[in-house]
Design an enzyme around this catalytic site. Structure first.
Site, PDB file in Angstrom:
ATOM      1  N   PRO A  90       0.664  -0.972  -0.378  1.00 58.44           N
ATOM      2  CA  PRO A  90      -0.151  -0.088  -0.023  1.00 58.44           C
ATOM      3  C   PRO A  90       1.007   1.151  -0.593  1.00 58.44           C
ATOM      4  O   PRO A  90       0.214   2.518   0.202  1.00 58.44           O
ATOM      5  CB  PRO A  90      -1.129  -0.008   1.560  1.00 58.44           C
ATOM      6  CG  PRO A  90      -1.064  -1.801   1.760  1.00 58.44           C
ATOM      7  CD  PRO A  90       0.392  -2.437   1.151  1.00 58.44           C
ATOM      8  N   GLU A 117       1.604  -7.526   8.212  1.00 57.62           N
ATOM      9  CA  GLU A 117       1.144  -5.514   8.255  1.00 57.62           C
ATOM     10  C   GLU A 117       2.419  -5.267   7.152  1.00 57.62           C
ATOM     11  O   GLU A 117       2.546  -4.192   6.731  1.00 57.62           O
ATOM     12  CB  GLU A 117       1.117  -5.410  10.212  1.00 57.62           C
ATOM     13  CG  GLU A 117       0.140  -5.340  10.362  1.00 57.62           C
ATOM     14  CD  GLU A 117      -1.463  -4.156   9.691  1.00 57.62           C
ATOM     15  OE1 GLU A 117      -0.527  -3.316   9.941  1.00 57.62           O
ATOM     16  OE2 GLU A 117      -1.485  -5.029   9.293  1.00 57.62           O
TER      17      GLU A 117
HETATM   18  C1  9D3 Z   1      -5.211  -2.336   8.626  1.00 57.34           C
HETATM   19  C2  9D3 Z   1      -4.013  -2.552   7.699  1.00 57.34           C
HETATM   20  N1  9D3 Z   1      -2.886  -1.171   7.424  1.00 57.34           N
HETATM   21  C3  9D3 Z   1      -2.455  -0.268   8.622  1.00 57.34           C
HETATM   22  C4  9D3 Z   1      -2.540   0.973   8.014  1.00 57.34           C
HETATM   23  C5  9D3 Z   1      -2.452  -1.426   6.641  1.00 57.34           C
HETATM   24  C6  9D3 Z   1      -1.800  -2.652   5.224  1.00 57.34           C
HETATM   25  C7  9D3 Z   1      -0.914  -3.450   5.303  1.00 57.34           C
HETATM   26  C8  9D3 Z   1      -1.100  -4.996   4.885  1.00 57.34           C
HETATM   27  C9  9D3 Z   1      -2.867  -2.968   4.825  1.00 57.34           C
HETATM   28  C10 9D3 Z   1      -2.854  -3.771   3.811  1.00 57.34           C
HETATM   29  C11 9D3 Z   1      -1.978  -4.657   3.372  1.00 57.34           C
HETATM   30  C12 9D3 Z   1      -2.519  -5.340   2.214  1.00 57.34           C
HETATM   31  N2  9D3 Z   1      -2.036  -5.099   1.503  1.00 57.34           N
HETATM   32  C13 9D3 Z   1      -1.712  -5.012   0.315  1.00 57.34           C
HETATM   33  O1  9D3 Z   1      -0.688  -6.132   0.598  1.00 57.34           O
HETATM   34  C14 9D3 Z   1      -1.376  -4.391  -0.864  1.00 57.34           C
HETATM   35  C15 9D3 Z   1      -1.759  -3.221  -1.542  1.00 57.34           C
HETATM   36  C16 9D3 Z   1      -3.083  -2.522  -0.927  1.00 57.34           C
HETATM   37  O2  9D3 Z   1      -3.672  -2.992   0.159  1.00 57.34           O
HETATM   38  N3  9D3 Z   1      -3.575  -1.884  -1.914  1.00 57.34           N
HETATM   39  C17 9D3 Z   1      -3.553  -1.644  -2.889  1.00 57.34           C
HETATM   40  N4  9D3 Z   1      -2.367  -2.062  -3.529  1.00 57.34           N
HETATM   41  C18 9D3 Z   1      -1.672  -3.159  -3.152  1.00 57.34           C
HETATM   42  S1  9D3 Z   1      -0.541  -3.930  -2.722  1.00 57.34           S
HETATM   43  C19 9D3 Z   1      -0.081  -4.329  -2.189  1.00 57.34           C
END
Ligand code: 9D3
Length: 247
Positions: A90, A117
């Site tokens: 993200p 995470e």
């Molecule tokens: C609720 C967790 N978040 C805390 C702020 C962090 C978080 C960690 C891992 C949010 C999503 C993820 C998993 N997402 C991905 O690995 C990811 C992703 C995405 O969530 N949205 C858009 N592109 C991508 S590329 C990898």
């Protein structure tokens, strides 16, 4: 000309179906692309093959351990893969068509799918060339993002689309949204196809389509207009739409 996607993931099974259909299935059959998954669990640490651990400093959730990720990346490299290592996260740069075009000319592309995470920062520092997100919404991991990237890049690999212009045409349409499209029947449940499309007047059809594309883009994606290729007639038409909207 062919491209191998190397995908590092804890869930290789997720990649079984998406590339078995349509254009990508054909591209794989014809040897134009390959999608190889690498199960991160096989590189896990200790008797439990651990791939995650608690965050130093405390806090919510788990972090992907560096050792399995780096072992997998190094093995792929040792087997001859040349291209960049891209981490799906993200925090990455938001994926766009120009990125897809650049990646499509490579021979190998390694996509690392994050889970939990996130991944240990040292992996990014030492082994990741680029960090990519697919947009501002929250997924459960990088796998679906990797599939989106494979799909967008694979169709641009030379020879994958039957019609070579199709890939180019996306940008040839000048960065505007597509005009409304119709096929038979001419009347469906009382709804008529616009008369101009049945007229056989190709000049009038082209002008109608151009104006519909401009109208849609102004209404739905005005952000695209600043980069679109617009001639003076387009600009006059947009001015007219804007003044009509003001009433
Ligand atoms: C609720 C967790 N978040 C805390 C702020 C962090 C978080 C960690 C891992 C949010 C999503 C993820 C998993 N997402 C991905 O690995 C990811 C992703 C995405 O969530 N949205 C858009 N592109 C991508 S590329 C990898």
């Amino acid at each position: 000309m062919s491209l191998v996607f190397h995908i590092l993931t804890l869930f290789p099974g997720m990649f079984e179906s998406p590339f078995r259909w349509g254009i990508l299935a054909k591209a794989i059959q014809e040897g134009k692309i390959r999608v190889e998954t690498h199960d991160l669990r096989e590189y896990g640490v200790g008797p439990h093959r651990a791939t995650d651990d608690y965050p130093y400093g405390g806090g919510e959730g788990m972090v992907m351990k560096p050792d399995p990720l780096v072992a997998a990346i190094e093995e792929i490299r040792a087997r001859g893969a040349k291209g960049p290592v891209i981490l799906l996260t993200p925090q990455g740069e938001v994926f766009h068509q120009q990125m897809a075009k650049e990646l499509a000319s490579l021979s190998d592309l390694t996509l690392v799918c994050g889970r939990y995470e996130g991944v240990d920062e040292r992996v990014r520092q030492g082994w990741v060339d680029q960090e990519v997100s697919i947009g501002d919404y929250i997924l459960t991991g990088g796998e679906l993002a990797a599939m989106v990237i494979v799909d967008a890049v694979a169709r641009l690999v030379p020879g994958v689309l039957g019609n070579e212009d199709s890939a180019l045409k996306d940008s040839f349409e000048g960065g505007l949204l597509k005009y409304p499209q119709y096929t038979r029947p001419a009347v469906f449940r009382g709804m008529r196809v616009p008369e101009v499309l049945l007229s056989g007047d190709h000049g009038a059809i082209a002008r109608w389509r151009r104006r519909q594309a401009l109208k849609r883009t102004l209404e739905r994606r005005p952000d695209l207009l600043s980069k679109a290729e617009l001639d003076s007639e387009d600009l006059r038409f947009l001015e007219r739409l804007r003044s009509e909207a003001e009433g």
